[in-house]
Design a protein around this motif. Sequence first.
Motif, PDB file in Angstrom:
ATOM      1  N   ASP A 181       0.865  -1.180   0.000  1.00 50.78           N
ATOM      2  CA  ASP A 181       0.000   0.000   0.000  1.00 50.78           C
ATOM      3  C   ASP A 181       0.903   1.232   0.000  1.00 50.78           C
ATOM      4  O   ASP A 181       1.428   1.640   1.038  1.00 50.78           O
ATOM      5  CB  ASP A 181      -0.896  -0.002   1.237  1.00 50.78           C
ATOM      6  CG  ASP A 181      -1.861   1.189   1.260  1.00 50.78           C
ATOM      7  OD1 ASP A 181      -1.719   2.091   0.407  1.00 50.78           O
ATOM      8  OD2 ASP A 181      -2.749   1.221   2.138  1.00 50.78           O
ATOM      9  N   ILE A 183      -0.186   4.139  -1.517  1.00 52.81           N
ATOM     10  CA  ILE A 183      -1.083   5.203  -1.957  1.00 52.81           C
ATOM     11  C   ILE A 183      -0.606   6.539  -1.399  1.00 52.81           C
ATOM     12  O   ILE A 183      -0.439   6.707  -0.190  1.00 52.81           O
ATOM     13  CB  ILE A 183      -2.523   4.920  -1.494  1.00 52.81           C
ATOM     14  CG1 ILE A 183      -3.041   3.634  -2.141  1.00 52.81           C
ATOM     15  CG2 ILE A 183      -3.446   6.096  -1.828  1.00 52.81           C
ATOM     16  CD1 ILE A 183      -4.409   3.201  -1.643  1.00 52.81           C
ATOM     17  N   TYR A 201      -0.115  -0.716  -4.769  1.00 52.85           N
ATOM     18  CA  TYR A 201      -1.041   0.405  -4.888  1.00 52.85           C
ATOM     19  C   TYR A 201      -0.236   1.698  -4.856  1.00 52.85           C
ATOM     20  O   TYR A 201       0.194   2.158  -3.810  1.00 52.85           O
ATOM     21  CB  TYR A 201      -2.061   0.370  -3.749  1.00 52.85           C
ATOM     22  CG  TYR A 201      -2.939  -0.852  -3.784  1.00 52.85           C
ATOM     23  CD1 TYR A 201      -4.072  -0.895  -4.587  1.00 52.85           C
ATOM     24  CD2 TYR A 201      -2.622  -1.986  -3.025  1.00 52.85           C
ATOM     25  CE1 TYR A 201      -4.880  -2.027  -4.631  1.00 52.85           C
ATOM     26  CE2 TYR A 201      -3.427  -3.114  -3.071  1.00 52.85           C
ATOM     27  CZ  TYR A 201      -4.547  -3.128  -3.879  1.00 52.85           C
ATOM     28  OH  TYR A 201      -5.343  -4.247  -3.928  1.00 52.85           O
TER      29      TYR A 201
END
Length: 266
Positions: A181, A183, A201
């Motif tokens: 992750d 992001i 991500y």
Amino acid sequence: MTGNAALRADCANCFGLCCVALPFAASADFAVDKDAGTPCRNLLGDFRCGIHARLRDEGFTGCTVFDCFGAGQRISQETFGGRDWRRAPETREAMFAAFPVMRQLHELLFHLTQALALPAARPVHDDLRAALEKTDRMAGSDPADLVRLDVAGHREQVSALLLRASELVRGKRGKNRRGADLIGANLRGADLRAANLRGAYLIGANLRRANLRQADLIGADFRGANLAGADLTGSLFLTQAQVNAAQGDGTTRLPEGLDRPAHWRP
């Protein structure tokens, strides 16, 4: 055998299948809701998009980042022999059901073709070639058989093979950020050479001037990621759709065969 040209979307030889067969929901990517099997309101009678040059301005960014990997023209011209769903409405249901299956198979063909072009992956070239031939045979099935294929099981086998090819290219170098992750992460100038970023991500991540040479990017989500000045030369399994979803500029270095999107800054 499917060639490289056949793995690029040829909308002129497709019956607007991505504009009809697939659903989308009103969101940042699409201005309206649309059910699967319902033609997009922007689809013209000749299967062209009526707002193609203005898709982003009209709120259809999702259309600009979609890639069928040539599945549209194969379904239209090969599987259904050039019979379109408007003049031959009896084909509608089968054609619309077959299209998403064909897209998955063509995506696998795209990645297998990429892997076969990697000299360092030579130890698995025979297996890659066998998987390519099997995938192409599956894609050549008739409509009824297409929708019954175990694509998920086949994808799992191909994925393991592609990972082996990736490991042969990357060696033991690079960080393992598979599925991470990231992001909005600040990765400005990061050394991500030969990193495993499969399925990571990276939505809205700052990758300005990051080094992504030989990084495995299969399935990485680059929506809104800033790739200005980033070096993606030799990156593995990067697709045009991923590039289109990102933001870049004239200094972004892309792998051979990928185009610089029109919406990127000079």
